[in-house]
Write a protein that holds these residues in place. Structure first.
Motif, PDB file in Angstrom:
ATOM      1  N   SER A   1       0.614  -1.235   0.036  1.00  0.00           N
ATOM      2  CA  SER A   1      -0.094   0.106  -0.123  1.00  0.00           C
ATOM      3  C   SER A   1       0.839   1.141   0.102  1.00  0.00           C
ATOM      4  O   SER A   1       0.310   2.357  -0.214  1.00  0.00           O
ATOM      5  N   VAL A   2       2.269   1.149   0.375  1.00  0.00           N
ATOM      6  CA  VAL A   2       3.224   2.272   0.234  1.00  0.00           C
ATOM      7  C   VAL A   2       3.378   2.426  -1.076  1.00  0.00           C
ATOM      8  O   VAL A   2       3.927   1.616  -1.795  1.00  0.00           O
TER       9      VAL A   2
ATOM     10  N   ALA B   1       2.049  13.502  -3.331  1.00  0.00           N
ATOM     11  CA  ALA B   1       1.045  12.842  -2.531  1.00  0.00           C
ATOM     12  C   ALA B   1      -0.342  12.841  -3.018  1.00  0.00           C
ATOM     13  O   ALA B   1      -0.935  11.743  -2.953  1.00  0.00           O
TER      14      ALA B   1
ATOM     15  N   GLU C   1      -2.313   9.162  -3.524  1.00  0.00           N
ATOM     16  CA  GLU C   1      -3.530   8.909  -2.697  1.00  0.00           C
ATOM     17  C   GLU C   1      -4.724   8.471  -3.773  1.00  0.00           C
ATOM     18  O   GLU C   1      -5.534   7.419  -3.662  1.00  0.00           O
TER      19      GLU C   1
ATOM     20  N   ARG D   1      -2.887   4.562  -2.663  1.00  0.00           N
ATOM     21  CA  ARG D   1      -1.613   4.404  -1.869  1.00  0.00           C
ATOM     22  C   ARG D   1      -1.286   5.540  -0.977  1.00  0.00           C
ATOM     23  O   ARG D   1      -2.108   6.542  -1.008  1.00  0.00           O
ATOM     24  N   HIS D   2      -0.383   5.382  -0.250  1.00  0.00           N
ATOM     25  CA  HIS D   2       0.302   6.497   0.263  1.00  0.00           C
ATOM     26  C   HIS D   2       1.826   6.468   0.456  1.00  0.00           C
ATOM     27  O   HIS D   2       2.441   5.563   0.226  1.00  0.00           O
TER      28      HIS D   2
END
Lengths: 337, 337, 337, 337
Positions: C93-94, C327, C331, C335-336
């Motif tokens: 997820s990163v 960012a 998103e 994801r982040h």
């Protein structure tokens, strides 16, 4: 212009060329080096082009300093150009989505697809009446009949229509029935066609040729603009490379590169750029992210029955999903749909 | 045609597609495998094209067995075709050399060059009246005036003339003034132009596009032949690759490959294929050695003053030397000049 | 496997080949057509490879049905693989950002740059100690000394470090000093190096070669995985095409294509992919948008003084700005950072 | 070196850079123009490389005047270099033919093939013991055992043997058993390997990488020569392009281009350059015609049973025929077999 002489060129040879440069009213420069002598010519490089120094037997290489395009260059026109398809702007704060089938196949197919893309949020409609196909045995388009269907559906839905023109003789008909010309990749250097379109007040979407550099694309746009038509939208649609997993290699580098060099709007065609339906959505998002002004995307009411490019056409529901998913990327890029 | 299904396709999915194949009158084949199911369809692949299976959601890949060109294929026409430019044959025992300037610039330049190439042993004359140029600021050719000069010089020297046609509207004029059309690399997929030429009795030299595969070139030729004009000469003139040391990458592999696939004659243009005067002679010899039927080569009476392509044009004395040096290679290849 | 026979192959020829296929324990298929006979062989295609049918004089073409990679294929391993660089995950997820200079030049440069990228939000550090350079006269890297500096700075900042390995003899040293190997584009098919790395427990970032298809890249990964090292991260970094406006052509199509074919994580290197500092940020965003798992990006504390690749390295403040702008795209992609 | 500044660079910016150029002991040049300011630096361009002007924020473009290779350049070494494989010269009046199988498979296969190529008139023998293969599941070569077989057969037949080296650790073994190293396309930029070979007295055949320009190839050769090994033979073997009809696109333009730039001998590999047995002979003749110094050609005693590259290997009788047909082309090129 920088002129590198061959190793055996003498001072006398250099002087002769410098004299020619001076005669043209340009400033000559002499730069002798250990291994090579380099000459310079300062001023309008289009003038020095007349000397044809690249064919001089003592000249090894001629390197221009300036690009050969001028009217489309951001150097002389720093602000972004906004082109209008009917009342739909391309190149401003809107991320403009032009959607529709590869080819106009019938009134039914065109109506169903146009209504679907309108419902999905498209700003304009695409659809080809004249289809350039690699094989003479493939469907070649409905011609004038297709143009009429396209216009009708455009009027019904209120979506301005874009359609390909492949031949000087058709320019007037396309102008009459559509809101914008599309010049396809195969005709990007059909200079007679570019000049004919340059004489028209109708906007044009100019697609990059499969073997065309960005410089070639900007020179092709210069053909149109230098004839008086300033409403040119450039379109990155993939180039031909050794990679055959995708139909073309979508060159998104071209988006920031064109933006740096030219004031014209740039849209991206992820359908031809990939040739694979499943890759259209990710590449559409990437196009929004890297600064494109919009999309040209293939949608068909029934891709399984499409007469051309079915494998890269989105289903109506896939298009709708794409538009939903696209929104946050478009916003992150400081625009709106 | 071979149809590879996606991993999750079921027997029912396969049966549905096999049913469609059978309905078209083709023989369906079912080949279940451990990781993928493969289907086959035997018969005319142009018929199965109607199913558009490549856009079917359960189809991973469609691989044709046959090429999509037919009339230009050696399969159906095993003997070599000989095309005549006036009374000059291309494709038989002669290695035909067509030489002249890139562009017709003036009566004087054209006369001087034509006499020089005739003296050197050329069989036919080239010279462009309509010039497709990357930049709108470059010399665009003399147009009709150029055609007339070309015809006059052709008649004086007895060398049949080849000249480029870039637009449907000019087909009749070129037909009137020249012995053969040339279709340039940028127009190889200008299908309307190909069809117009296909309706003419005048032979055509079709140059390979910068991003065109040999299959694309043969399909372009198929456009012309399928309209009734069988006198097509193919021309390898280099493709665009990452190598920028030369203007293009001359793909001589294409010569034996085309000879294996097609009955049409193939000539080579080492001028555009290299873009460098000094490499024209070695590549001309290589063309003769690998089985080409002739050359299209740029010669200018005064390359330093050429309005286009001077850096790749031979001087008259260089052309004469080339013809002398070429002879033993041509003989080694079983032909004569 | 599909085997297309040449036009003149007879039934007897076909039977001989079908017999060989059967002997190998595969299921043979006979598909006679009007213009060509097609044979099929169902079963493990790696087995039929032993017949070398592509070199059989009566075989025109052999088309495999299955890809030749297996362990890296999503077919057999549908879930995404997550690789860990120290405790930094790649592939989940990163959206993982690995940043740092092209080359380790000194303790000062490396410390300044590492602190800057850490402050900007990078997850891991890059920096080369062994530099493959086109010219023998360019800076070749600090070698072991560079590895030690890298490790020291990695420990101080807590950022796991990635560094290139160019030679089997250095595998142990790199393993000792870094959290992950990087295999550069020029070594993507250095199979001995791949095998050596395959025997190591240290993760590897495998960069795509300049002339490598995605299939070639996946086969190179298969070399590593088949030796036992499953922790492979693929990296798209641009391919070589005719377009020279950018250093390479970043092929973002490869991201969704690899995701469809393989379970391995994919990151993008917009620094080499463009070669132009100003284009790094737009292409980084595009990478996030099209589904990449992270970035490999060049940052230098003082690009003007960089010993290599300065023109494509971000200044610390540019990197910080990129991370801020990135960012919302990350998103939007679910994801982040 | 020519430095083009960005449009907004001021006189002060220019002066700062000119000052840096002067400090390095080079001659600075100031060339203000209407749209761009151009700076020059005369002297050793490798020195000015230290300024890293290409990463300067006000610099648009840096164009070197000189090539970055020196020792391999014809500028400084005008006479052709002749390299000797044992007592077989490459680069002089002989057109040197190096023939043999892709891989050493067994003593029997190697003996049969070596005797066949010797009977056909080959001057030297090729055969790989270490095989770089795209797939880990393909035959990887016999290794040291293969080297020993090769040496034995070389001694029996009197043909000096050439074999590929893929790894620094194998350099000594290859040196012991063979007359020359071969560096394959995939290792052309394995700089550690090039340096290791540069320290050896054994000649080397350096093959062009699939994505390597001629300049890249010459720089790779410079790595070897700058370490002290002057016996480098360059080999054109095809580059990767969009054309997939042939395995690679043989770039014969490279032959006259290398001859113009470098004094090193150049041979051609028509086997890898085409990947198709039937095209090997025409392209071998073309190589002789355009000025190559010899051939590297794959011959196998039984291509149908070859463990690699069977489809491009000649049968012994095909090789014999090729040598007969080649002779008049070689003579026309002023050499002999």
């Amino acid at each position: 212009m920088i002129i590198v002489l061959k190793p055996h060129a003498t001072k006398t040879d250099a002087d002769e060329i410098l004299g020619q440069i001076e005669e043209l009213g340009l400033k000559p420069l002499y730069m002798p080096g250990v291994e090579r002598t380099v000459l310079g010519a300062l001023g309008d490089e289009r003038v020095i082009g007349r000397l044809h120094l690249e064919s001089h037997p003592l000249v090894e290489r001629v390197t221009p300093i300036l690009s050969s395009y001028k009217l489309v260059s951001r150097d002389l026109h720093p602000e972004d150009t906004v082109v209008r398809l009917g009342d739909v702007p391309v190149g401003g704060s809107v991320f403009t989505v032009i959607a529709g089938p590869c080819a106009v196949e019938s009134r039914e197919q065109m109506t169903a697809t146009a209504e679907a893309v309108k419902a999905g949020g498209a700003h304009a409609l695409r659809g080809g009446a004249y289809k350039p196909r690699s094989s003479p045995y493939s469907f070649q388009g409905l011609g004038l009949e297709g143009l009429k269907i396209l216009q009708e559906v455009s009027e019904t839905t209120g979506l301005p229509a874009v359609t390909e023109v492949v031949e000087v003789a058709d320019v007037a008909a396309v102008e009459e029935h559509a809101a914008a010309f599309q010049v396809g990749a195969r005709n990007m250097q059909n200079f007679r066609l570019l000049k004919a379109i340059g004489g028209s007040p109708t906007p044009v979407i100019l697609k990059r040729g499969m073997a065309a550099t960005v410089d070639d694309l900007l020179l092709a746009a210069e053909y149109i603009v230098s004839e008086g038509n300033h409403d040119v939208i450039l379109c990155e649609r993939g180039i031909r490379t050794f990679e055959t997993a995708t139909r073309n290699t979508l060159d998104l580098n071209a988006v920031p590169h064109i933006k740096a060099r030219s004031h014209l709007p740039v849209i991206v065609d992820p359908s031809h750029g990939t040739g694979v339906r499943d890759y259209v959505a990710p590449m559409a998002k990437a196009a929004a992210a890297c600064g494109a002004d919009g999309l040209l995307v293939e949608v068909h009411s029934d891709p399984k029955a499409a007469l051309s490019d079915g494998q890269q056409s989105l289903h109506p529901e896939e298009f709708e999903r794409l538009m939903g998913e696209l929104a946050p990327f478009v916003e992150a890029a400081g625009r709106h749909l």
